[in-house]
Design an enzyme around this catalytic site. Structure first.
Site, PDB file in Angstrom:
ATOM      1  CD  GLU A 308      -0.209  -4.276  -6.630  1.00 12.68           C
ATOM      2  OE1 GLU A 308       0.382  -3.245  -6.291  1.00 12.68           O
ATOM      3  OE2 GLU A 308      -1.391  -4.516  -6.328  1.00 12.68           O
TER       4      GLU A 308
HETATM    5  N1  IFG Z   1      -1.724  -0.854  -7.250  1.00  9.81           N
HETATM    6  C1  IFG Z   1      -2.719  -1.927  -7.319  1.00  9.81           C
HETATM    7  C2  IFG Z   1      -4.169  -1.514  -7.099  1.00  9.81           C
HETATM    8  C3  IFG Z   1      -4.329  -0.374  -6.097  1.00  9.81           C
HETATM    9  C4  IFG Z   1      -3.408   0.762  -6.512  1.00  9.81           C
HETATM   10  C5  IFG Z   1      -3.660   2.000  -5.678  1.00  9.81           C
HETATM   11  C6  IFG Z   1      -2.660  -1.742  -9.761  1.00  9.81           C
HETATM   12  C7  IFG Z   1      -2.754  -2.424 -11.093  1.00  9.81           C
HETATM   13  C8  IFG Z   1      -1.977   0.295  -6.395  1.00  9.81           C
HETATM   14  N2  IFG Z   1      -2.648  -2.532  -8.664  1.00  9.81           N
HETATM   15  O1  IFG Z   1      -2.642  -0.522  -9.714  1.00  9.81           O
HETATM   16  O2  IFG Z   1      -4.915  -2.651  -6.644  1.00  9.81           O
HETATM   17  O3  IFG Z   1      -4.090  -0.803  -4.789  1.00  9.81           O
HETATM   18  O4  IFG Z   1      -3.023   3.127  -6.230  1.00  9.81           O
END
Ligand code: IFG
Length: 495
Positions: A308
């Protein structure tokens, strides 16, 4: 009485795979093969654990004392004939183990201490009261990496809570624990060269809703590493970058491109922060963190995040990974990152943690063709912070609802197009803590779904069977209850 033992020994010599849906024993993860004989071994005051691997013997004695009240001595010398549990290291068993139980003795054999320990975890599930079910088991893991993940950044979980969690995950043969130690809301591991990371990023009031403050000193981290290692669990530390860095930038504004500290964040938005890719300060910071973390991490992996990075221009992201991934090898570790790091050719010698919700990721498949290996954490199967159903108080829903069967019914070896089983190191269940506040919350979201992921990581694909698993889960439930584990009583299981 010798015959059953000879019969048992003969059975071990030529293990007859029993891959029926009706397993011989209620064991999770399902073993490769098992034969029940009914010739149970009864623990009593004369029982002795005989082993030249006291580290394993003493853990078994402690578990049996907790469960039965019996104090069972652990001794290397030949115990009197009969009435003994022997834990032996022998050749030829690879990373697996063998168990033979009859009325006169229990024998666990393995070629490594970890294999012996895995055997004792199975043995503990063969116990009912002071009786250990008679029979033979031949077993070995399908994948070497069976992981669980805890997010200490969004909400800090104290070391004692993490230790209790380690106790439970190891009973399911989970052997890696990935600790997410930094994010936008908080920084959770002491770094000597950058003290404000924890002075500010680990202060009270950091964390989601401002209630997840705290951090691990190096001594506490080392204590956790040692506690885990004694139970054959390897700690994988994660420092997430170049995104998810707001807490670091609040502590050190020089990690931004404009030198202005962003405001602290206690909300749950993602993708708004980025290290300054063009600044040499960034790479001094990253190298200091990797060096200090590698020095206190005996395990093979340093996780460098990489997810992200929406505030990092794509070309800059690749430049960053091209420089940072080699730093992990410089300090003797293997780089491990969320699958986005596969955009960098430096990632070909590293491990990708796949967290997508589809069965196709061409960039990752391309990197795998160049040698990259994969740990499967598909968010729509293995993200245990997803709600079980719409009524679940805790958790999120962005990757979908995950009931127990959803977590169970997939195959890590065939999940991703272009990623053959030979490139799959294993599986990992992620448990993000935006909505979690305690070990009870962790346990409620982790169990029973972690048992499903553990079985996918350990057991042969041929033993995969939902009806068998849900039956064995129902039999396992009382163990969680006896140990005060606050698990979710899924309506899919006849508890
Ligand atoms: N995606 C984000 C996490 C977390 C997650 C919650 C990943 C690799 C959503 N990154 O999963 O930091 O916020 O379900």
């Amino acid at each position: 009485m010798a015959l059953p033992y000879l019969l048992t020994a003969a059975l071990i010599a030529t293990p007859v795979p029993v891959l029926s849906a009706e397993p011989a024993f209620d064991v999770i993860p399902a073993p490769v093969s098992a034969v029940a004989t009914g010739a149970d071994f009864h623990l009593d005051r004369t029982t002795v654990i005989q082993t030249r691997t006291p580290a394993v013997g003493s853990l078994l004695a402690a578990d049996l004392r907790e469960a039965t009240g019996l104090t069972i001595p652990v001794t290397p010398s030949a115990a009197p004939a009969g009435r003994k549990i022997s834990l032996k290291i022998t050749g030829g068993l690879g990373d697996g183990y063998r168990i033979a139980v009859d009325r006169s003795a229990v024998e666990i054999k393995a070629s490594t201490p970890e294999g012996l320990f895995d055997g004792t975890q199975t043995l503990l599930q063969l116990r009912d009261g002071r009786a250990i079910a008679g029979g033979t088991i031949a077993d070995r893991p399908r994948f070497t990496y069976r992981g669980s993940h805890l997010d200490l950044a969004r909400h800090f979980h104290a070391p004692d809570e993490v230790k209790k969690y380690i106790d439970e995950i190891r009973r399911l043969k989970i052997n890696y624990l990935h600790l997410h130690l930094s994010d936008d809301q908080g920084w959770r591991i002491q770094i000597d060269g950058w003290p404000r990371l924890t002075e500010i990023g680990g202060a009270e009031g950091t964390g989601v809703d401002g209630v997840g403050g705290g951090f691990l000193t190096k001594a506490q981290y080392t204590d956790l590493v040692d506690y885990a290692a004694a139970r054959f669990v390897t700690i994988v530390p994660e420092i997430d970058m170049p995104g998810h860095v707001n807490a670091a930038q609040v502590a050190y504004p020089e990690l931004t491109c404009d030198g202005v500290a962003p405001p602290p964040r206690t909300d749950t938005a993602v993708g708004y922060s980025s290290l300054c890719i063009s600044s040499e300060t960034t790479y001094r910071f990253v190298e200091d963190v990797i060096r200090e973390l590698a020095a206190i991490t005996p395990g093979p992996y340093i996780h460098i995040g990489g997810d992200e990075a929406h505030a990092t221009p794509p070309a800059d992201y690749v430049r960053f990974q091209d420089r940072v991934i080699p730093l992990v090898a410089k300090y003797g570790k293997t780089a491990y990152g969320w699958n986005e790091i596969a955009q960098s050719t430096a990632a070909y010698s590293s491990v990708a943690q796949y967290w997508g919700t589809t069965n196709n990721n061409p960039v990752l498949a391309g990197a795998v063709a160049h040698g990259m290996r994969v740990v499967m954490s598909p968010a729509n199967k293995a993200y245990l912070d997803m709600k079980y159903d719409r009524n679940t108080r805790l958790g999120l829903t962005w990757a979908g609802l995950i009931e127990v069967r959803t977590a169970y019914d997939w195959d890590p070896g065939t999940h991703l197009t272009g990623v053959p089983e030979s490139s799959v190191l294993g599986v990992e269940a992620a448990l993000w803590s935006e909505t979690l506040r305690s070990i009870d919350d962790i346990e409620f979201m982790a169990f029973p779904r972690l048992a499903a992921i553990a079985e996918l990581g350990w057991s042969p694909a041929a033993t995969h069977d939902w009806e068998s698993f849900r039956t064995r889960l129902a039999a396992y439930g009382p163990q969680w209850t006896a140990r005060g584990v606050d698990f979710y009583r899924s309506p899919q299981v006849s508890w």
